[in-house]
Design an enzyme around this catalytic site. Structure first.
Site, mmCIF file in Angstrom:
data_model
loop_
_atom_site.group_PDB
_atom_site.id
_atom_site.type_symbol
_atom_site.label_atom_id
_atom_site.label_comp_id
_atom_site.label_asym_id
_atom_site.label_seq_id
_atom_site.Cartn_x
_atom_site.Cartn_y
_atom_site.Cartn_z
ATOM 1 N N LYS A 43 -0.001 3.775 -2.482
ATOM 2 C CA LYS A 43 -1.081 4.700 -2.624
ATOM 3 C C LYS A 43 -0.538 6.092 -2.440
ATOM 4 O O LYS A 43 -1.143 7.078 -2.730
ATOM 5 C CB LYS A 43 -2.015 4.331 -1.333
ATOM 6 N N THR A 99 1.582 2.803 5.579
ATOM 7 C CA THR A 99 1.953 1.808 5.757
ATOM 8 C C THR A 99 1.670 0.847 4.328
ATOM 9 O O THR A 99 0.984 1.352 3.699
ATOM 10 C CB THR A 99 1.035 0.810 6.973
ATOM 11 N N SER A 144 0.750 -1.313 -0.033
ATOM 12 C CA SER A 144 -0.212 0.116 -0.046
ATOM 13 C C SER A 144 0.921 1.235 0.027
ATOM 14 O O SER A 144 0.240 2.575 -0.018
ATOM 15 C CB SER A 144 -0.886 -0.039 1.197
ATOM 16 N N SER A 184 -5.957 2.991 4.360
ATOM 17 C CA SER A 184 -5.529 1.976 3.301
ATOM 18 C C SER A 184 -6.776 1.354 2.688
ATOM 19 O O SER A 184 -6.670 0.236 2.454
ATOM 20 C CB SER A 184 -4.636 1.203 3.989
#
Length: 546
Positions: free
Chosen positions: A110, A477, A107, A369
């Site tokens: 992102k 994260t 992630s 997330s």
């Protein structure tokens, strides 16, 4: 005296210096190689040696000494690690290890997609979802035509409360946004629809699952199908209610009701106090969901959030049900449209839902997330340049953005927007370059505010509590199987800002080992690299926690 005269000869001086250099290199090579084996985390400079003060060099050495046992401890030692830390103001490299190597980012991807969306669309951008028709409403309330739900990528057709403050909150039923559209239609006097109720997600070319998503992902909420229509994250809730005694049937309910699958419930009630044991199976493309196992008698209900495979059809069905609840008669069918119609006759707008600003959407995405929402932003940003026919064409938009941000060619290999794909590859240097670029942009404030804060909120809420890093690490994260990553900003006690990317791949640990190592790296970074000039952007100028 003779020696001094010999040294005065340029040729002799050159010969002596050459001999000394060869001798030093030869005698030091074994020690250097040994040192590399022992100190895996020694700072490197990749051909460009930076002048660093003794103080900075000592800080790097201390950080390396603390990082080494974290990365060398089993099982983390069996994986691969890439680290890069730079000063946010000067860009000076403070520490690096494999900073130019490829890693699956999970992630951390992102970070790229949300930056792209903010740069391309702007923090104030809003999505518009409409109910449209080519028909007319008669005096008796009959709509002579279809009702078309037109999606344009709004990720929050749900009951979420905005703005996000410390935790995710909800208000009302999951289908709240569609209920409001249904109310608006009824308010216009519609009592009967002579045509169909249609879910139109043709705003994006049909590509429900990017390359690199796995079969197991597609069953659950984190792997929900991509569509220009997203109702409650394209999920439904399956609730299982155990009986009062052993052998009683377990009741199952799905909300909201959906035509997306048929449920086969093979769950039974077991003895009180036993641990629940459930398995759920759905073959790709199949409409049968089978749930088997046991739940303890008198136990609490078990809720499973399942992904929808046909979002436009599901949304049309939910809308039709909401209209029926409001007394509207439907004469036609419930169907979906995935390709733009050839009929170019304009449709009139019957009702409209306008989203929250993009800045609020980005904050939710990075804090919790959210995979599907990130995919919406990637496609919405690309859509500004028109439709595409292949995923490769769509991905030209982010590639152009990365080049403008100064990221080296091929430092980002991208197949999706969220990082759920196992085919994504990035370098730690690419992430740090992106973050360095972002802090100089007009959209940096909402971007920075979207990052989880260690010990306070989002996916870092429970991490680094009680350490110097709590409240000072603002980072994204990342986690898929065998991958743990963390990249973002660190605000030291003296007001110095650091940019960092810590990526780990091929992790075999089943529990928290890699995450613990990442936490330890953050604490060491904040403590050892404190000091230096105050950065251009104060540590908490853009983040006001309530």
């Amino acid at each position: 005296m003779g020696f001094r005269r010999a040294c005065g000869s340029p040729a002799v001086v050159l010969a002596l210096l050459t001999a000394l250099c060869v001798l030093a290199a030869t005698s030091g090579r074994a020690q250097t190689n040994q040192g590399r084996e022992q100190a895996c985390c020694a700072p490197k400079h990749d051909g460009k040696r930076e002048e660093r003060s003794p103080k900075r060099a000592a800080a790097a050495a201390r950080f390396g000494e603390r990082a080494e046992p974290l990365l060398d401890a089993a099982p983390s030692s069996k994986g691969d690690w890439g680290l890069l830390i730079v000063d946010a103001q000067t860009g000076e490299t403070l520490f690096e290890k494999s900073a130019d190597g490829y890693f699956v980012p999970a992630s951390n991807m992102k970070l790229f997609t949300t930056a792209l969306a903010l740069a391309k669309l702007g923090p104030d951008y809003k999505f518009h979802t409409t109910l449209e028709t080519r028909g007319t409403i008669s005096l008796n309330g009959t709509l002579s035509g279809d009702v078309v739900l037109v999606g344009r990528g709004d990720p929050n057709l749900s009951n979420r409360k905005f703005p996000y403050e410390l935790k995710e909150e909800f208000d009302g039923p999951p289908e709240k946004a569609l209920a409001e559209l249904a109310d608006a239609l009824v308010a216009r006097g519609v009592k009967e629809i002579s045509g169909d109720v249609i879910g139109d997600d043709s705003y994006f070319p049909r590509e429900r699952y990017p390359n690199g998503w796995e079969i197991d992902d597609m069953v659950w909420e984190y792997g929900a199908a991509i569509s220009a229509i997203v109702v409650d994250d394209n999920t439904v809730a399956l609730t299982l209610m155990p009986g009062e005694k052993t052998g009683d049937p377990v009741l199952a309910s799905v909300a909201p009701l959906t035509p997306d699958f048929i449920l086969q419930n093979d769950v039974t009630t077991a003895m009180p106090g036993l641990k629940s044991d459930l398995t759920l199976t759905r073959e790709p493309g199949a409409n049968l969901v089978v749930v088997r196992g046991t739940l303890p008698a008198k136990g609490t209900p078990r809720k499973l959030v399942l992904a929808i495979e046909e979002p436009a059809q599901h949304a049309a069905s939910v809308l039709a049900g909401l209209l029926a609840e409001r007394g509207v008669k439907l004469d036609g069918k419930i169907r979906a449209v995935h390709v733009a119609e050839t009929d170019t006759t304009p449709r009139s707008v019957l009702a409209e839902h306008v989203s929250v600003p993009l800045g609020d959407s980005v904050k939710l995405i990075n804090k919790i997330s959210q995979n599907l929402h990130t995919e919406m932003l990637l496609r919405t940003a690309a859509r500004q340049s028109g439709l595409w026919s292949t995923p490769e064409e769509m991905l030209k938009t982010p590639q152009e953005f990365y080049a403008a941000a100064g990221i080296a060619p091929d430092d980002v290999i991208q197949t999706d927007g969220s990082g759920l794909s196992r085919h994504d590859l990035v370098t730690p240097r690419a992430i740090v370059t992106l973050l360095k670029y972002a802090q100089g942009q007009t959209w940096f404030a909402p971007y920075y505010a979207s990052l989880p804060v260690a010990g306070i909120d989002g996916s870092l809420q429970e991490r680094m509590k009680g350490t110097v890093a709590a409240g000072r690490i603002h980072a994204k994260t990342g986690s898929v199987e065998h991958v743990r990553t963390l990249s973002g900003f660190a605000e030291t006690p003296s007001g110095r800002r650091l940019i960092f990317s810590f990526l780990s791949n091929n992790q075999g640990g089943k529990n928290h080992e890699a995450a613990d190592a990442l936490n330890g790296l953050c604490v060491a970074m904040v403590e050892e690299f404190d000091g230096g000039a105050v950065t251009l952007i104060p540590a908490r100028e853009h983040v006001k926690q309530k």
